[in-house]
Design an enzyme around this catalytic site. Structure first.
Site, PDB file in Angstrom:
ATOM      1  N   CYS A   1       2.447   6.738  -7.302  1.00 39.18           N
ATOM      2  CA  CYS A   1       3.168   7.922  -7.694  1.00 39.18           C
ATOM      3  C   CYS A   1       2.357   9.241  -7.570  1.00 39.18           C
ATOM      4  O   CYS A   1       1.436   9.072  -7.852  1.00 39.18           O
ATOM      5  CB  CYS A   1       3.429   7.792  -9.270  1.00 39.18           C
ATOM      6  SG  CYS A   1       4.253   9.316 -10.118  1.00 39.18           S
TER       7      CYS A   1
ATOM      8  N   GLU B   1      -2.213  -7.445   8.918  1.00 39.40           N
ATOM      9  CA  GLU B   1      -2.698  -6.778  10.373  1.00 39.40           C
ATOM     10  C   GLU B   1      -3.474  -7.539  11.249  1.00 39.40           C
ATOM     11  O   GLU B   1      -4.142  -7.026  11.907  1.00 39.40           O
ATOM     12  CB  GLU B   1      -3.122  -5.363  10.092  1.00 39.40           C
ATOM     13  CG  GLU B   1      -2.095  -4.432   9.590  1.00 39.40           C
ATOM     14  CD  GLU B   1      -2.441  -2.846   9.287  1.00 39.40           C
ATOM     15  OE1 GLU B   1      -1.271  -2.300   9.500  1.00 39.40           O
ATOM     16  OE2 GLU B   1      -3.651  -2.658   8.958  1.00 39.40           O
ATOM     17  N   LYS B   2      -3.562  -8.800  10.870  1.00 41.29           N
ATOM     18  CA  LYS B   2      -4.241  -9.539  11.767  1.00 41.29           C
ATOM     19  C   LYS B   2      -4.115  -9.725  13.106  1.00 41.29           C
ATOM     20  O   LYS B   2      -4.989 -10.028  13.940  1.00 41.29           O
ATOM     21  CB  LYS B   2      -4.677 -11.082  11.089  1.00 41.29           C
ATOM     22  CG  LYS B   2      -3.462 -12.053  11.138  1.00 41.29           C
ATOM     23  CD  LYS B   2      -4.079 -13.223  10.525  1.00 41.29           C
ATOM     24  CE  LYS B   2      -2.916 -13.924  10.121  1.00 41.29           C
ATOM     25  NZ  LYS B   2      -1.854 -13.275   9.443  1.00 41.29           N
TER      26      LYS B   2
ATOM     27  N   GLU C   1      -5.196   7.503  15.174  1.00 42.64           N
ATOM     28  CA  GLU C   1      -4.972   5.948  15.344  1.00 42.64           C
ATOM     29  C   GLU C   1      -4.256   6.225  16.273  1.00 42.64           C
ATOM     30  O   GLU C   1      -3.251   6.559  16.883  1.00 42.64           O
ATOM     31  CB  GLU C   1      -4.105   5.587  14.064  1.00 42.64           C
ATOM     32  CG  GLU C   1      -4.830   5.282  12.729  1.00 42.64           C
ATOM     33  CD  GLU C   1      -3.937   4.808  11.825  1.00 42.64           C
ATOM     34  OE1 GLU C   1      -2.919   3.868  12.152  1.00 42.64           O
ATOM     35  OE2 GLU C   1      -4.065   4.814  10.518  1.00 42.64           O
TER      36      GLU C   1
ATOM     37  N   ARG D   1       0.964  -1.105  -0.023  1.00 38.58           N
ATOM     38  CA  ARG D   1       0.108   0.206   0.139  1.00 38.58           C
ATOM     39  C   ARG D   1       0.683   1.242  -0.077  1.00 38.58           C
ATOM     40  O   ARG D   1       1.970   1.298   0.153  1.00 38.58           O
ATOM     41  CB  ARG D   1      -0.931  -0.238   1.486  1.00 38.58           C
ATOM     42  CG  ARG D   1      -0.192   0.009   2.549  1.00 38.58           C
ATOM     43  CD  ARG D   1      -0.898  -0.047   3.890  1.00 38.58           C
ATOM     44  NE  ARG D   1      -0.003   0.336   4.954  1.00 38.58           N
ATOM     45  CZ  ARG D   1      -0.257   0.557   6.384  1.00 38.58           C
ATOM     46  NH1 ARG D   1      -1.732   0.851   6.160  1.00 38.58           N
ATOM     47  NH2 ARG D   1       0.660   0.622   7.044  1.00 38.58           N
TER      48      ARG D   1
ATOM     49  N   GLU E   1      -1.966   7.929   6.007  1.00 36.45           N
ATOM     50  CA  GLU E   1      -0.359   7.965   6.009  1.00 36.45           C
ATOM     51  C   GLU E   1       0.364   7.902   4.837  1.00 36.45           C
ATOM     52  O   GLU E   1       1.467   7.260   4.491  1.00 36.45           O
ATOM     53  CB  GLU E   1      -0.021   6.668   6.800  1.00 36.45           C
ATOM     54  CG  GLU E   1      -0.651   6.652   8.242  1.00 36.45           C
ATOM     55  CD  GLU E   1      -0.017   5.584   9.012  1.00 36.45           C
ATOM     56  OE1 GLU E   1       0.593   4.516   8.400  1.00 36.45           O
ATOM     57  OE2 GLU E   1      -0.399   5.445  10.246  1.00 36.45           O
TER      58      GLU E   1
ATOM     59  N   CYS F   1      10.273   7.879 -10.880  1.00 34.29           N
ATOM     60  CA  CYS F   1       9.740   7.713 -12.106  1.00 34.29           C
ATOM     61  C   CYS F   1      10.110   9.041 -13.219  1.00 34.29           C
ATOM     62  O   CYS F   1      10.498  10.039 -12.649  1.00 34.29           O
ATOM     63  CB  CYS F   1       8.303   7.366 -12.509  1.00 34.29           C
ATOM     64  SG  CYS F   1       7.163   8.819 -12.254  1.00 34.29           S
TER      65      CYS F   1
END
Lengths: 682, 682, 682
Positions: A121, A357-358, A309, A117, A156, A163
């Site tokens: 770009c 993230e479990k 968070e 994630r 985030e 590139c």
């Protein structure tokens, strides 16, 4: 004084967190259960839509909002609200594979595959267009929805792309900044090693040996993020002009200058994952957290910030992620509120069943019911926040400002020399914050370009880079009566990382009244001794062990308050004061120990009559923070130790909002990890 | 005996350093100030043009020499000279981007972007053509300039390229060396893992599992550098046949065989950045430096070498770069002269304002004036060197040679086994150098292919690889009366890294009179005990703790002088002597401690009547080195400690050239970091 | 009971190893000498053809078997046999360069150059075709050769390829497994971070954040290896249906599920390179080895396995590779036989002269003759094995099974959280093996999908992943009277790495009678105390220091046998027992110390009446293992210490097969590293 609430339609403290119902649509009964459990936990907010792009636009141009409609409606009908995210933090597979340009290229020139994630770009026109399209749909659809409280841009934001599109934009940006290749060459000192630019087209990589170019790249990437944010925000501003916009930032994340980014947000949000019960003692960890809290409160001129968070129990990504002990979650949550957050929000509401993230802490665990310790801890916070609703918007006034400067951090981290190990910029700033925290002095943590004229005391550790006007503004601040503290490695480079010629600390040489000729670099096993001069006006310790870095300075008007006792520069000044205009400027030439910093700050606070939230000393590990609205004064009394503590808060008249008990005897007693929120009418 | 000076037109010791005025052309007054300050510091040389390509050829084929003309003229008119560099160490952007082939390809097959320096392909015809063109212009223009003293090729050549051009050249080279794929396969033992070559075209990578191929690659790259140097040198040789050529090498930099490279230079130069005041004690650091100094002096048969770069204060690239303490710079500079350098030169003259080396020590600091400690230290060296002008060309005669062999280092570093940690080749050679330094014995440090017939004592630690003829030459050396010392891990492989069959140490088995059956490998926490035999003819310590590696050997004519006392091979020989012809050969089977090495060397020096520069013992940390011309004998007495030392130098008759005082009582007293240069007519 | 021999034509213990005569064809006399030395060393087997492709097919389609014919014939005529390898472990240069697709692509998308070995693509049709062709030739040519005893497929298969061919095959595989993109998305929890798959074509990388995908990749690669093996095996099965097939596996190498791979082999082989005399004490290293030995014996239902590679002296690839001390080689070799190997084979027979393995231990060293310590040690083993011929096929019966599960290892290693440091899966399984080894209890080490119904005691440490049916089978095992031991972090995820909802340990919650609510994660410097309940039925230590991980559990039918004494969960159960049906299930909630594990296992063994090979306790470091044929019972008494030990083996009647001496007094005395093989008729 009180600021308006984040959203006047929801004028209370928010309690919620990341919620991804789209992961659970094929598990019967889960959404109903989620709603029931929110009620039990006192949760009034949910951050929805983060990473939901594939669920919202399963095929290019085909949108699916039914599941989100349902959640929005359920939230509204339960009297709760939604923090609605734009989905740009994670690209759907169809997008990433149809339009390769949206995937980042690494520094090695290879394009990322579609994975994880936060790796789009920032420049790609296609990505911006697709983000604009989905954001427009979201804004149109929910613009009048009663649950919509706040926009949460992406997630985030982080990282850079190398590139061709990014480099083309970078060259354009450089041309705007520097006009001609020759001026850019001069600004970057690029004649060094034959890096002379004769055309902007010659910029095809971020050469780490040309520090000015590295700096420019970071500034460019900050601007690129800002224009990305503007693109994301345009339809939101258009359709929902009254719904504020934020994005969740990450502490002192160095890749973008957050101070500039914050200008384009209505509120700043922070994601906070302290290592409670970790390497540092609990109260030292609390200091590090408080420092960041104050930084975020200061970013928008004192306006409440958003704790977007945090974890209700533990994270899953540290090498060793310890469970928050009972009570710690409450203490940690109220610490954020004490330092200006008007929310306590989590990652995540319901623990995901699979993927990376479990095992990250969540309000609702895999077991699925409310009979867990963590759920009870969260519910306690829910109940607490409900009792503190009138705190919403309350402000904190500080007479002390501490400078933490993003671009200075860039200059220090890129610098080769004088000491490449343990540069410790943030740590050093925090070492100057710590004694203020211990003394319960409210502090603003600001950037060097923010206004500091209103403070009594300005502390700027290791301000190696002085951007245009900063030196002049500091000089004026002192001349007008302010007290300024600088340290070793100050005033060495300008905004392009070019060294000041003619003697360090460059533009601050006059106000500090010294010339720093050399910097002695100490190996870890060595130290230097700093000894106060006779009389010792600031009550410094009799002997301080300095380490790592010792500037060797000459007095040019300043007086020495301490001097070195070892090495070939024994007897030369180690700590100086220069009375300048109506104020004074101090130069701390060496990296000193905690006792030195404590004595220095303590004396300055006392001498300058700087206000403390409580007059008496508080036990080690206890901190008292304040907020105030127009009619109420709040004291947050927090015990970051594992033993019971009694804290003198001064005169009575306060009531503990959490227990309802009146304070008597001018003191409160806190259990381990205990917290009291005392309020008194003004 | 004296060699001619580096350049007869400048027959004195040179004091100067890297000077990049082209970085300062737009800063008014700097050049004037540079010239003034050179005068104050006693600087008579400047190394100009290093990395100046973009300033000399701003566009392809467009040359700009005015700034350089100006510097050359100013230097000449001030009676100074210039070390003129070819600019190939850094490519201009226009070149790197127009001709991608000049940029290196990494081992992963990706071509480097244009960044940093020292990263051109050595093979690229375009690069060679462009270098030839600019070098030709430089040589033509300055061939008669009175300031031109020495050519400085490029800068710190280093690194390899893995592009198709390089591989094509490598295949051609392999064919020349090995004639047929089958012969190459045999030489590389490439039938192993089916690496059999049936065509030279099959060589497309440097497979680390085929050690012979790795060796060949390093030899090829050495040859490729040599042909690059020849291309650089051609116009210089043509236009300025009398101006010598050098390039600045870097200690024992392993990527090219410097011994071969040196053959193509008129003088060798070394860049030296010791970690004074660092991890090692000062005198141990001095030993490491002296070892390299002697290596460089020995590279061209004793001819003076050039200290091309050193720092006047500190570097900026170590994790922790400590400032040279007062006096250290003088001591360090004269140490180089003591060991055969006819120059003291710096990186850099004026500290650059920006980019990666802006915090590296320099003669002139950012403050810009002469009133700095460092400037004063440099000026002191300037004054000292002026007093030692007649030393120019003085030689040092050694009766001991120590082998440090580049290709042997390659064999050891590539070897998998017998111990992959702490192989310590250079360190082991230095451990044998240390007792000689302590005893003030002049030493040559040579390669195994250099002539060693003239020495009394030849020490070859860990000479794992014996190239053709080396074994025979050693045998002849001993038979003719020489004394030879070998250690564990000797004589294991031939020049292609093929193990000798029939018993180690292969070609040296006869002269050493032993067979080494196995090598015991010790973990760090273990040791072996070595005990001398009764009588102990070499006065070895009663018990030595050996570590890391212990060869288990059988006597085949040699006698044991010490044996192991532990493990299953207790009682077997640990140290042997074989009288062979008129000489003797010793085998040190284990990695022994400092006491063993000291005793061994001390006994050999005494028994062989090897000359010491002073007869008496000198205090720990003091070293006395000698040089001599036809008519004068010089003793450099150096105190690498932080306390005062008195050193007995024997008979009087010496005068201290730095103070002018006559030595009396046969001794000199040195301050901490002190140095005396004693001279006496012959 | 006895299994048939590996090959009935060679019904004795095999002694041999990797032999590469093709490296030596141009060295005169070597092959003759090899044959002579084999006789001296009691070597009856040679593993030939490993990495010989270039020698067998020097050009595409041009075969050369003469050298191999010669070796086969010589071996046969000397009464020895050959383990004949297929050559796919190393590609000839012509193949690698003509068909780039056979070379692997790395995770970064770059294709490997032709180098090292073991780096072919498992999917490439060209590679499979070429392997098929050469294997067919080999099988045709040698199908009736009297020396052919066993096929050795390739060598140490390992690694993955990320080329387009592999991804195409992976997508096909995924489609077969998951049918639709939507089902795959659900199975992988890929809605997380918008990874939703709407087409199988969207799988273009192995995204580590999607654990289900990583698991699928490992399963796919296992299947890809299996089909590669099937392709390799087809001609061998066709032409030599009676010659068994194996390949040399590598302990618990994690990249493929060896349990599945083993199904396609007739015998499993293991390459064993313990770090004898290394970091661990000798006997602890022996435990680690024995654990693997038992794993390999259990892979094919107790059938003898093949020790395919071991070193006669030392390896060359450890940072520090210590020589085996005298006697150690014999002890280590017989340990493998004790645990079920019917061979002792080496890498390598003759030490190669060049390239990366030239310093790896071998039977015949570079010196070339038999007069070496190592050759004598090997000859001793040869003599020993000759005395044990009737042991061939002997079996070992175990009443205890320990689960080591490859796919569970995948789940644990990929998991992010709860503790990312010191996950220690294999180590934890081994910690439960250790007390059984100390008590001389025969153990099978199995995968969770292997049958465990026959055991009395089943121990499954950290069985985080429960594949379909495993929970049910364990429940049935206990209900039927079995005793089951589980630990913390059990029953958390299903076969797709999706967490079980409704409470851990998921499918085992009922049989264990507990609910594990949270897992406390301890920092290294912390510990928890576990205290037995009153009565302490399993004789646990009075206080155990648990570390790293402590599950916080609730009783749901189980009884607590120990509880925690510290932290907020003090008093809650740390160790439980649930009587279930006719059996019992234990839950060890914390990572306990050696004393706890010893007490637990000791009590269970005693209470369940589990058979030990000898009744009496044996000294620390001594182990007694057993094997039996239909008529003879063998006890291997092994002394993994450096001191003499006397071991009570119970009743007399045994004869030491190695010495021929009868055991008297019910005890044997072993020298340091000593071993006795006692035999008694049944």
């Amino acid at each position: 004084m009180a600021f308006p609430p984040i959203n006047p339609a929801f004028p209370h403290l928010w309690h919620g967190g990341d919620y991804n119902p789209e992961q659970w649509l094929d598990t019967p009964g889960i959404i109903d259960e989620d709603m029931r459990l929110m009620g039990l936990a006192g949760i009034n907010s949910a951050s929805v839509g983060i990473f939901s792009w594939a669920a919202l636009e399963p095929e290019e141009g085909v949108y699916e909002f039914r599941w989100l409609d349902d959640i929005m409606d359920r939230m509204a009908s339960a009297g709760r609200h939604v923090v609605l995210a734009t989905p740009s933090g994670g690209k759907p597979n169809w997008l990433a594979l149809k339009y390769p340009e949206v995937r980042r290229v690494g520094e090695n020139g290879l394009r990322d595959p579609q994975q994880t994630r936060h790796n789009h770009c920032l420049t790609s026109p296609v990505y911006r267009e697709k983000v604009l399209a989905i954001n427009t749909r979201l804004a149109e659809r929910y613009k009048d929805h009663p649950a919509l409280a706040l926009w949460h841009l992406s997630n985030e934001y982080g990282g850079w792309c190398y590139c061709d599109l990014c480099f083309a934009a970078f060259r354009k940006w450089l041309k705007e900044q520097y006009e001609t290749p020759d001026k850019m060459t001069s600004a970057f000192w690029a004649r060094f090693w034959s890096h002379t630019f004769t055309s902007f087209e010659q910029v095809t990589c971020v050469d780490r040996s040309v520090h000015g170019l590295s700096l420019a790249w970071k500034r460019f990437m900050t601007d690129q993020l800002i224009s990305f944010i503007q693109n994301e925000s345009a339809p939101l501003r258009q359709f929902t002009p009254d719904v504020p916009i934020t994005t969740n930032l990450m502490g002192t994340f160095p890749m973008y200058n957050y101070i500039k980014v914050a200008e384009h947000l209505d509120f700043v949000s922070n994601d906070m994952y302290p290592d409670w019960h970790g390497e540092r003692s609990l109260w030292r960890e609390a200091v590090a957290v408080a420092f960041l809290d104050d930084l975020y409160r200061s970013m928008k001129g004192g306006k409440p910030w958003i704790l977007m968070e945090s974890t209700p129990s533990s994270v899953n990504w540290r090498p060793i992620s310890v469970l928050k002990r009972p009570g710690m979650h409450r203490l940690a949550s109220l610490q954020a509120v004490a330092h200006g957050s008007d929310t306590v929000m989590y990652f995540q509401y319901r623990k995901s069943r699979g993927s990376s993230e479990k095992y990250h802490g969540a309000v609702v665990d895999h077991v699925g019911h409310e009979h867990t310790r963590v759920f009870r801890e969260v519910s306690q916070v829910g109940a607490d926040l409900a009792k503190l609703g009138d705190l919403c918007g309350a402000s904190t006034d500080a007479e002390v400002a501490l400078i933490y400067d993003w671009e200075n951090e860039w200059a220090i981290s890129e610098a080769q020399g004088p000491r490449n190990e343990a540069k410790n910029y943030e740590e050093t700033v925090r070492e100057h914050y710590l004694p203020l925290w211990k003394m319960n002095v409210p502090v603003d943590v600001i950037d060097s370009v923010q206004d500091f004229s209103k403070y009594k005391l300005l502390i700027a550790p290791m301000l190696m880079m002085l951007r245009p006007g900063v030196g002049e503004r500091i000089e004026k601040f002192v001349a007008s009566g302010g007290t300024f503290v600088a340290t070793y490695l100050t005033g060495m480079v300008d905004e392009n990382d070019l060294c000041f010629l003619g003697g360090f600390p460059g533009p601050l040489r006059k106000v500090l009244g010294i010339w720093a000729e050399e910097t002695d670099v100490l190996r870890d096993e060595h130290s230097q001794t700093v000894t106060p001069v006779d009389g010792n006006p600031l009550n410094l310790p009799a002997s301080t062990k300095a380490r790592h870095l010792c500037d060797i300075v000459h007095l040019e008007g300043a007086e020495a308050l301490a001097s070195y006792s070892e090495q070939f520069y024994a007897g030369s000044p180690a700590f100086t004061r220069n009375v300048f205009g109506k104020g004074a400027a101090y130069y701390v030439a060496s990296r000193n120990d905690e006792a030195f910093n404590a004595a220095l700050i303590r004396s300055l606070v006392a001498n300058l009559g700087i206000r403390r939230t409580v007059a008496a000393e508080t036990p080690e590990g206890v901190h008292v923070q304040e907020r105030a609205t127009a009619d109420t004064h709040y004291l947050f009394v927090m015990n970051f130790t594992e033993t019971q503590q009694t804290v003198a808060v001064g005169a009575d008249g306060y009531t503990d909002r959490l227990t309802g008990a009146a304070v008597s005897g001018g003191a409160v007693t806190l259990a381990p990890y205990g917290v009291a929120v005392l309020a008194k009418g003004l």
